[in-house]
Design a protein around this motif. Structure first.
Motif, mmCIF file in Angstrom:
data_model
loop_
_atom_site.group_PDB
_atom_site.id
_atom_site.type_symbol
_atom_site.label_atom_id
_atom_site.label_comp_id
_atom_site.label_asym_id
_atom_site.label_seq_id
_atom_site.Cartn_x
_atom_site.Cartn_y
_atom_site.Cartn_z
ATOM 1 N N ILE A 85 -8.625 -8.575 -11.963
ATOM 2 C CA ILE A 85 -7.585 -8.020 -11.113
ATOM 3 C C ILE A 85 -6.393 -7.591 -11.961
ATOM 4 C CG2 ILE A 85 -5.997 -8.507 -9.219
ATOM 5 C CD1 ILE A 85 -8.106 -10.557 -8.246
ATOM 6 N N HIS A 86 -5.987 -6.364 -11.787
ATOM 7 C CA HIS A 86 -4.833 -5.816 -12.487
ATOM 8 C C HIS A 86 -3.918 -5.175 -11.459
ATOM 9 C CE1 HIS A 86 -6.960 -6.378 -16.239
ATOM 10 N NE2 HIS A 86 -7.994 -5.800 -15.667
ATOM 11 N N VAL A 87 -2.648 -5.378 -11.620
ATOM 12 C CA VAL A 87 -1.661 -4.769 -10.745
ATOM 13 C C VAL A 87 -0.834 -3.827 -11.594
ATOM 14 C CG1 VAL A 87 0.327 -5.191 -9.259
ATOM 15 C CG2 VAL A 87 -1.569 -6.825 -9.305
ATOM 16 N N ILE A 88 -0.736 -2.594 -11.156
ATOM 17 C CA ILE A 88 0.100 -1.633 -11.855
ATOM 18 C C ILE A 88 1.428 -1.586 -11.104
ATOM 19 C CG2 ILE A 88 0.355 0.748 -12.622
ATOM 20 C CD1 ILE A 88 -2.014 -0.707 -13.890
ATOM 21 N N THR A 89 2.486 -1.927 -11.784
ATOM 22 C CA THR A 89 3.782 -1.906 -11.120
ATOM 23 C C THR A 89 4.329 -0.492 -11.134
ATOM 24 O OG1 THR A 89 5.003 -2.380 -13.127
ATOM 25 C CG2 THR A 89 4.263 -4.272 -11.855
ATOM 26 N N ARG A 123 0.836 -1.204 0.000
ATOM 27 C CA ARG A 123 0.000 0.000 0.000
ATOM 28 C C ARG A 123 0.867 1.248 0.000
ATOM 29 N NH1 ARG A 123 -2.098 3.488 3.891
ATOM 30 N NH2 ARG A 123 -4.057 4.458 3.266
ATOM 31 N N GLN A 124 1.916 1.242 0.802
ATOM 32 C CA GLN A 124 2.822 2.394 0.855
ATOM 33 C C GLN A 124 3.520 2.609 -0.489
ATOM 34 O OE1 GLN A 124 5.233 1.315 4.225
ATOM 35 N NE2 GLN A 124 3.988 2.527 5.630
ATOM 36 N N ARG A 125 3.957 1.522 -1.134
ATOM 37 C CA ARG A 125 4.591 1.654 -2.447
ATOM 38 C C ARG A 125 3.597 2.189 -3.480
ATOM 39 N NH1 ARG A 125 6.680 -3.265 -0.859
ATOM 40 N NH2 ARG A 125 5.311 -4.405 -2.261
ATOM 41 N N ALA A 126 2.375 1.702 -3.423
ATOM 42 C CA ALA A 126 1.354 2.175 -4.363
ATOM 43 C C ALA A 126 1.102 3.663 -4.173
ATOM 44 C CB ALA A 126 0.061 1.383 -4.180
ATOM 45 N N GLU A 127 0.935 4.083 -2.929
ATOM 46 C CA GLU A 127 0.675 5.500 -2.672
ATOM 47 C C GLU A 127 1.860 6.368 -3.083
ATOM 48 O OE1 GLU A 127 -0.626 5.870 1.389
ATOM 49 O OE2 GLU A 127 -2.699 5.476 0.797
ATOM 50 N N ALA A 128 3.079 5.884 -2.853
ATOM 51 C CA ALA A 128 4.271 6.633 -3.254
ATOM 52 C C ALA A 128 4.324 6.815 -4.767
ATOM 53 C CB ALA A 128 5.529 5.933 -2.755
ATOM 54 N N ALA A 129 3.737 5.860 -5.490
ATOM 55 C CA ALA A 129 3.705 5.931 -6.951
ATOM 56 C C ALA A 129 2.464 6.654 -7.465
ATOM 57 C CB ALA A 129 3.760 4.519 -7.536
ATOM 58 N N GLY A 130 1.646 7.173 -6.539
ATOM 59 C CA GLY A 130 0.436 7.879 -6.946
ATOM 60 C C GLY A 130 -0.706 6.960 -7.315
ATOM 61 N N LEU A 144 -8.537 -8.312 9.471
ATOM 62 C CA LEU A 144 -8.244 -6.915 9.148
ATOM 63 C C LEU A 144 -9.051 -5.981 10.029
ATOM 64 C CD1 LEU A 144 -8.095 -7.037 5.238
ATOM 65 C CD2 LEU A 144 -6.170 -6.760 6.817
ATOM 66 N N SER A 145 -10.288 -6.345 10.283
ATOM 67 C CA SER A 145 -11.156 -5.541 11.129
ATOM 68 C C SER A 145 -10.647 -5.491 12.573
ATOM 69 C CB SER A 145 -12.580 -6.101 11.094
ATOM 70 O OG SER A 145 -13.406 -5.391 11.964
ATOM 71 N N ILE A 146 -10.177 -6.624 13.070
ATOM 72 C CA ILE A 146 -9.685 -6.691 14.448
ATOM 73 C C ILE A 146 -8.542 -5.713 14.664
ATOM 74 C CG2 ILE A 146 -8.434 -8.184 16.091
ATOM 75 C CD1 ILE A 146 -10.183 -10.512 14.987
ATOM 76 N N VAL A 147 -7.650 -5.595 13.693
ATOM 77 C CA VAL A 147 -6.504 -4.706 13.848
ATOM 78 C C VAL A 147 -6.737 -3.310 13.259
ATOM 79 C CG1 VAL A 147 -4.837 -6.577 14.010
ATOM 80 C CG2 VAL A 147 -5.358 -5.601 11.779
ATOM 81 N N GLY A 148 -7.954 -3.054 12.766
ATOM 82 C CA GLY A 148 -8.310 -1.733 12.269
ATOM 83 C C GLY A 148 -7.926 -1.461 10.827
ATOM 84 N N LEU A 149 -7.385 -2.462 10.141
ATOM 85 C CA LEU A 149 -6.968 -2.234 8.763
ATOM 86 C C LEU A 149 -8.126 -2.246 7.771
ATOM 87 C CD1 LEU A 149 -3.600 -4.172 8.680
ATOM 88 C CD2 LEU A 149 -3.968 -1.698 8.726
ATOM 89 N N ASP A 150 -9.298 -2.642 8.224
ATOM 90 C CA ASP A 150 -10.472 -2.552 7.350
ATOM 91 C C ASP A 150 -10.806 -1.092 7.050
ATOM 92 O OD1 ASP A 150 -11.222 -2.231 10.062
ATOM 93 O OD2 ASP A 150 -13.311 -2.655 9.560
ATOM 94 N N GLN A 151 -10.311 -0.168 7.876
ATOM 95 C CA GLN A 151 -10.524 1.257 7.654
ATOM 96 C C GLN A 151 -9.437 1.854 6.759
ATOM 97 O OE1 GLN A 151 -13.361 2.768 8.886
ATOM 98 N NE2 GLN A 151 -13.792 0.624 9.379
ATOM 99 N N VAL A 152 -8.377 1.091 6.519
ATOM 100 C CA VAL A 152 -7.238 1.569 5.738
ATOM 101 C C VAL A 152 -7.317 1.094 4.289
ATOM 102 C CG1 VAL A 152 -4.712 1.464 5.533
ATOM 103 C CG2 VAL A 152 -5.779 1.639 7.794
ATOM 104 N N PHE A 153 -7.739 -0.154 4.099
ATOM 105 C CA PHE A 153 -7.745 -0.750 2.776
ATOM 106 C C PHE A 153 -9.137 -0.767 2.173
ATOM 107 C CE2 PHE A 153 -3.988 -2.658 4.685
ATOM 108 C CZ PHE A 153 -3.066 -2.444 3.680
#
Length: 68
Positions: A55-59, A12-19, A35-44
């Motif tokens: 599904i497509h991944v942009i490198t 996620r950090q790499r994706a955001e750094a790449a815009g 994910l919900s237990i650790v609060g990451l459901d609010q992040v992803f």
């Protein structure tokens, strides 16, 4: 689970750094619960309706889709 959480957070950090953004697709219910237990459901963002051919991944290096 900790290693996989670190890996997804790093992606996620790499994706955001790449815009770009990162959406988790086809995540099993038990993983969504974790994910919900650790609060990451609010992040992803998640897309439960995505199927593998959607599904497509942009490198970051190529900015071209990599089909999975």
């Amino acid at each position: 689970m900790a290693a996989s959480v670190r890996a997804v957070c790093a992606a996620r950090q790499r994706a955001e750094a790449a815009g770009a953004s990162l959406t988790l697709a086809g995540v099993p219910a038990n993983t969504l619960r974790n994910l919900s237990i650790v609060g990451l459901d609010q992040v992803f963002a998640t897309d439960p309706a995505a199927v593998p051919h959607d599904i497509h991944v942009i490198t970051a290096s190529t900015q071209r889709p990599v089909h999975g």
